[in-house]
Design an enzyme around this catalytic site. Structure first.
Site: not given
Ligand code: PAF
Length: 281
Positions: A30-31, A37, A147, A184
């Site tokens: 979700m940025g 990430h 993760g 983290k």
């Molecule tokens: O973990 C996330 O950021 C969100 O739940 C995902 C998997 C991108 C779905 O919107």
């Protein structure tokens, strides 16, 4: 790295990649990317010929009183970070493109949701499952990376992939930790100086519980009670939950056996932290 905003363009690209027999490593996000990430993207880079990430703040997974509008967004920063780890394509659709009309089909996740964090977020995983079905159909990844910090989401996604026969390999990646064991998270900055010193006890309580189980204790209640006592002694925050389940089924256990998760959530003054440990006996 190329940014793709339209679903049509992404679908055409997917078809080209498939025709060329590329392996597509995909990281849904979700940025507002953080180190967690980036570790998923690095792993995807190592294991696939093409790496695709998506940045989409999915309105369907936010409850009415949750922070959809104020959820942090910074696509320029995300772009720069994704480039540093060798992402090839960043899919960045709009909410209007993803949900042009009210959906005609409703997805309801029945299992693995009414425990841990999901218990207090009714409908959250229905929204996650819905958006992932759409994203998996558009991107058609070979491997998808999640993760284990959010182990409940991994459990739900593994059920989704199995139930819908998506030909996708789910890669669950270990939580990245600070040197003192704290998982983290971009939220750690909200800890006060004192709370930051206490926070490593979350992981320590998990490790201690695992050691006791491995040494022979099999009663979940005894383990969770001891964990709560340790946490109460060393942290000022309040315990939200300390729970033990089978994994990935997330079912209650009378006796600890097989593959299990010990998970906890603690509320500090400005932030709630979660952590877990998963292992097999
Ligand atoms: O973990 C996330 O950021 C969100 O739940 C995902 C998997 C991108 C779905 O919107």
């Amino acid at each position: 790295m190329k940014i793709i905003r339209s679903i049509d363009e992404m679908t055409r690209l997917t078809a080209d990649l498939k025709r060329n027999n590329e392996t597509i490593g995909y990281v849904p996000t979700m940025g507002y990317l953080h180190e967690g990430h980036l570790s998923l993207m690095k792993k995807a880079r190592e294991e696939n010929s093409v790496v695709v990430i998506s940045v989409f703040v999915n309105p369907l997974q936010f409850g009415p009183n949750e922070d959809y509008d104020s959820y942090p967004r910074d696509i320029e920063r995300d772009e720069l970070l994704a480039k540093t780890v060798g992402v090839d394509y960043l899919f960045y659709p709009s909410a209007l493109d993803m949900y042009p009309d009210e959906m005609t089909v409703e997805i309801k996740v029945k299992k693995r949701v009414n425990v841990l964090c999901g218990r207090k977020r009714p409908g959250h995983f229905d929204g996650v499952a819905t958006v992932l079905i759409k994203l998996f159909s558009i991107i058609q990844p070979t491997n998808v990376y999640f993760g284990l910090k959010d182990a409940q989401q991994v459990a739900v996604v593994s059920g989704l992939i199995k139930d819908f026969n998506f030909p996708i390999c789910l890669c669950a990646i270990e939580t990245v930790r600070e040197e003192d064991g704290l998982a983290k998270s971009s939220r750690n900055v909200y800890l006060t100086e004192e709370e930051r010193k206490e926070a490593p006890y979350l992981y320590q309580s998990l490790l201690k519980a695992k050691n006791e189980i491995v040494a022979g204790e099999r009663n979940p209640e005894i383990i969770t009670t001891k964990m709560k006592e340790l946490l109460q002694e060393f942290i000022s925050g309040s315990i939200d939950y300390v729970e033990i389940y089978s994994y990935p089924e997330l079912e209650e256990l009378q006796v600890i056996e097989g593959k299990v998760i010990i998970a906890l959530a603690v509320r500090f003054s400005k932030v709630r932290l979660i952590d877990n440990i998963i292992f097999e006996l």
